[in-house]
Design an enzyme around this catalytic site. Sequence first.
Site, mmCIF file in Angstrom:
data_model
loop_
_atom_site.group_PDB
_atom_site.id
_atom_site.type_symbol
_atom_site.label_atom_id
_atom_site.label_comp_id
_atom_site.label_asym_id
_atom_site.label_seq_id
_atom_site.Cartn_x
_atom_site.Cartn_y
_atom_site.Cartn_z
ATOM 1 N N LYS A 159 11.187 0.073 -16.387
ATOM 2 C CA LYS A 159 10.958 1.153 -15.414
ATOM 3 C C LYS A 159 12.272 1.885 -15.110
ATOM 4 C CE LYS A 159 9.244 3.598 -11.999
ATOM 5 N NZ LYS A 159 8.302 4.700 -12.121
ATOM 6 N N LYS B 235 16.459 5.760 -4.602
ATOM 7 C CA LYS B 235 16.456 4.286 -4.697
ATOM 8 C C LYS B 235 16.545 3.834 -6.158
ATOM 9 C CE LYS B 235 12.133 2.770 -4.316
ATOM 10 N NZ LYS B 235 11.583 2.467 -5.618
HETATM 11 P P1 NAP Z 1 4.659 5.892 -0.262
HETATM 12 O O1 NAP Z 1 3.649 6.972 -0.336
HETATM 13 O O2 NAP Z 1 5.859 6.092 0.585
HETATM 14 O O3 NAP Z 1 3.910 4.558 0.209
HETATM 15 C C1 NAP Z 1 4.610 3.388 0.521
HETATM 16 C C2 NAP Z 1 3.617 2.343 0.982
HETATM 17 O O4 NAP Z 1 4.325 1.132 1.279
HETATM 18 C C3 NAP Z 1 2.869 2.736 2.285
HETATM 19 O O5 NAP Z 1 1.568 2.219 2.210
HETATM 20 C C4 NAP Z 1 3.689 2.015 3.345
HETATM 21 O O6 NAP Z 1 2.966 1.731 4.527
HETATM 22 C C5 NAP Z 1 4.022 0.726 2.618
HETATM 23 N N1 NAP Z 1 5.206 0.068 3.170
HETATM 24 C C6 NAP Z 1 6.501 0.475 3.056
HETATM 25 N N2 NAP Z 1 7.317 -0.381 3.689
HETATM 26 C C7 NAP Z 1 6.522 -1.361 4.210
HETATM 27 C C8 NAP Z 1 6.791 -2.513 4.968
HETATM 28 N N3 NAP Z 1 8.042 -2.869 5.290
HETATM 29 N N4 NAP Z 1 5.724 -3.288 5.340
HETATM 30 C C9 NAP Z 1 4.474 -2.938 5.009
HETATM 31 N N5 NAP Z 1 4.165 -1.847 4.276
HETATM 32 C C10 NAP Z 1 5.182 -1.066 3.884
HETATM 33 O O7 NAP Z 1 5.224 5.516 -1.712
HETATM 34 P P2 NAP Z 1 4.544 5.703 -3.155
HETATM 35 O O8 NAP Z 1 4.870 7.052 -3.693
HETATM 36 O O9 NAP Z 1 3.129 5.252 -3.115
HETATM 37 O O10 NAP Z 1 5.443 4.685 -4.006
HETATM 38 C C11 NAP Z 1 5.295 3.288 -3.894
HETATM 39 C C12 NAP Z 1 6.208 2.617 -4.924
HETATM 40 O O11 NAP Z 1 5.870 3.058 -6.245
HETATM 41 C C13 NAP Z 1 7.702 2.922 -4.738
HETATM 42 O O12 NAP Z 1 8.458 1.793 -5.110
HETATM 43 C C14 NAP Z 1 7.936 4.064 -5.729
HETATM 44 O O13 NAP Z 1 9.295 4.125 -6.157
HETATM 45 C C15 NAP Z 1 7.000 3.661 -6.874
HETATM 46 N N6 NAP Z 1 6.475 4.739 -7.714
HETATM 47 C C16 NAP Z 1 6.086 5.931 -7.166
HETATM 48 C C17 NAP Z 1 5.585 6.927 -8.012
HETATM 49 C C18 NAP Z 1 5.138 8.268 -7.468
HETATM 50 O O14 NAP Z 1 4.971 9.211 -8.271
HETATM 51 N N7 NAP Z 1 4.901 8.417 -6.170
HETATM 52 C C19 NAP Z 1 5.466 6.705 -9.372
HETATM 53 C C20 NAP Z 1 5.838 5.464 -9.890
HETATM 54 C C21 NAP Z 1 6.344 4.493 -9.043
HETATM 55 P P3 NAP Z 1 2.812 2.847 5.696
HETATM 56 O O15 NAP Z 1 1.653 3.684 5.310
HETATM 57 O O16 NAP Z 1 2.616 2.076 6.935
HETATM 58 O O17 NAP Z 1 4.113 3.626 5.714
#
Ligand code: NAP
Length: 297
Positions: free
Chosen positions: A172, A240
Amino acid sequence: MSIRVGFIGLGTMGAPMAMNIHRAGFPLIVYNRTRSKTEPFARLNVPVASSPREVAERSSVVICMVTDAPDLEQVLFGKNGVVEGRHEGLIVVDMSTNSPDYSMEFHRRLMELGIEFLDAPVTGGDKGAREGTLTIMVGGNREAFEKVKPIFEAMGKVIIHAGDVGSGQLLKLINQVVVGLNTLAMVEALTLAKRAGADISKVQQVLMSGMGNSEVIRQLMPRVLSGDFKPGFKASHLRKDLKYVVDLATRLNVPMPGVSMLLQLYNALVALGLGEEGTQALIKLYDNLTKSQRNVD
Ligand code: NAP
């Protein structure tokens, strides 16, 4: 015993991924820190847990799609965390993007408690998550991988067993080098195009058909051109990932001037308060730079 899936983290990626697991017919239970994000699932009669502990108690495979290593730590080992709900045969899968080192550490700590662990980060963007076409890179025990594979297939098209724990995250991070530098390339190209007065529709036509084309161009350029800076992929999350890349490269004495410089640009973007916008918001930094240049002309 049939697979019961627990899903923790219903953010931009997690929500559509969990929805695809539900659509594929797996028994599912979900948890999200901010409860309102569970509502679309509750409407479909998917059970909503009140803690990661309850998710673990009621599942055989727990998938975590949170932000970063400290968040995973909290969800797994914090109060009412997954380990408190452990039982025989439990498999924990981290699908968020973390460093290989953190994955190995979480694996060691979970194994001491008799819990199997896979790192399984994804690529393909929010579009891939919605369409169930993600590429999923999995590190860890092959037997556990084979057990979880049908669930991965509900979320992705290309499922790769990368090797031992941490090797999914390594693939990744390598992928993020290309995603990040492609984003930079798109932003610099569009900035020059605007400043030089090129016909943007023709720029778009060229970039989307020739050697310059990429998934970043296909997914992000239309968003930039329509002024859509909603995430997709949050700028703070790419920051990050770039930090993890630079840390790894530094430890291995691998020169990566491109990624190091890009990390500084994303540091600036986050400092400007734009970390919650999509990665394409990088163009705002360049807009500011060229604005001041216009004042000098
Ligand atoms: P996001 O929309 O910011 O969602 C993050 C999720 O994690 C939310 O449900 C959040 O809960 C939860 N969370 C964060 N900290 C937490 C904690 N301490 N305790 C409990 N729940 C927690 O992020 P995302 O875009 O879905 O990305 C998630 C992961 O996938 C990241 O590592 C990112 O780098 C990776 N990723 C993202 C993409 C993309 O295109 N977006 C693609 C590949 C990989 P709340 O709703 O309460 O905030």
